[in-house]
Scaffold this active site. Structure first.
Site, PDB file in Angstrom:
ATOM      1  N   ASP A 131       0.831  -1.208   0.000  1.00  0.00           N
ATOM      2  CA  ASP A 131       0.000   0.000   0.000  1.00  0.00           C
ATOM      3  C   ASP A 131       0.868   1.262   0.000  1.00  0.00           C
ATOM      4  OD1 ASP A 131      -2.029  -1.799   0.372  1.00  0.00           O
ATOM      5  OD2 ASP A 131      -2.708  -0.995   2.292  1.00  0.00           O
ATOM      6  N   HIS A 171       3.831  -2.075   3.105  1.00  0.00           N
ATOM      7  CA  HIS A 171       3.724  -0.702   2.601  1.00  0.00           C
ATOM      8  C   HIS A 171       5.006  -0.284   1.888  1.00  0.00           C
ATOM      9  CE1 HIS A 171       0.633  -1.093   5.629  1.00  0.00           C
ATOM     10  NE2 HIS A 171       0.028  -0.046   5.093  1.00  0.00           N
TER      11      HIS A 171
HETATM   12 ZN   LIG Z   1      -2.453   3.323   3.259  1.00  0.00          ZN
END
Ligand SMILES: [Zn+2]
Length: 236
Positions: free
Chosen positions: A45, A188
């Site tokens: 992400d 992430h």
């Molecule tokens: Zn996020």
């Protein structure tokens, strides 16, 4: 004085409805794949960021695919990196344009933000995302309609790495313990909309985690191939 119990129960329900990984209260959402095969999906992400190329290098070395949930604003900031992700054959998902808390937005505002991300991703990568990961995992009123209009299905995770605050060691231990057939693992490659975020622990964790899971016999799939192995229309 009102009985506090129903109020507490109502608050707990709302908290789950908004953030629970298995909640589909506000919009359809998936958080794991089929348990019948030794396959899992690695997802990232908040990218693209300056750290994304280092992650692409690890994935290429091991020839494993992943799915990158990009923020439209980051795609416009680093279009060449976004293109490199698509060019390497990875799947691209929608992680909103500006990484807002959706509960602060109106239905029209949610639709506008997700649509803007969808257009930015298409313009710079040629890919049209079919999966949405809501920022902070927060779903809200208006999301169901926005997803339907944009052809998106919500995607949560089986396990999240907390890689924005844990060390690489801790992330590897945490994710290895939670790997399972059909798991959707969330890391992430960026940090919201930050420029040059320190994603060093994530990169290092991926370097160790991918060979570890391959040794355990796992096959890596994109989200679409994990959830729709025969392209069946049910969850797809
Ligand atoms: Zn996020």
């Amino acid at each position: 004085m009102p009985n506090p119990l129903p109020i507490a129960a109502g608050c707990a329900f709302m908290a789950w409805a908004v953030r629970g990984r298995a909640s589909s209260v506000f919009a359809p959402s998936v958080w794991r794949g089929p348990a019948g095969e030794r396959a899992l999906a690695l997802t990232f992400d908040d990218g693209p960021s300056e750290s994304t190329p280092a992650i692409l290098e690890v994935l290429a070395r091991h020839e494993v695919p992943a799915t990158f949930f990009m923020c439209g604003a980051n795609v416009e900031r680093l279009p060449a990196v976004a293109r490199a992700v698509a060019g390497a054959g990875h799947e691209i998902g929608n992680h909103s344009y500006g990484h807002p808390y959706l509960f602060l937005k109106t239905p029209a505002g949610i639709r506008a933000d997700l649509g803007r991300a969808q257009r930015a991703i298409l313009a710079h990568t040629g890919a049209t995302p079919r999966w949405l990961r809501a920022p902070f995992g927060v779903r809200w009123f208006g999301l169901r309609r926005a997803q339907a209009e944009l052809g998106l299905t919500g995607l949560m995770w089986t396990a999240i790495g907390y890689d924005w605050k844990l060390s690489a060691d801790e992330v590897v231990t945490r994710m290895a313990a939670r790997a399972a057939n059909g798991a959707i693992l969330c890391l992430h490659d960026g940090r919201e909309l930050r420029v040059k975020p320190d994603a060093g622990p994530t990169v290092e964790a991926v370097r160790r985690l991918v060979p570890l899971l391959l040794d355990q016999g796992y096959r890596f799939e994109t989200v679409t191939r994990l959830l729709c192995p025969k392209n069946s229309p049910s969850a797809c």
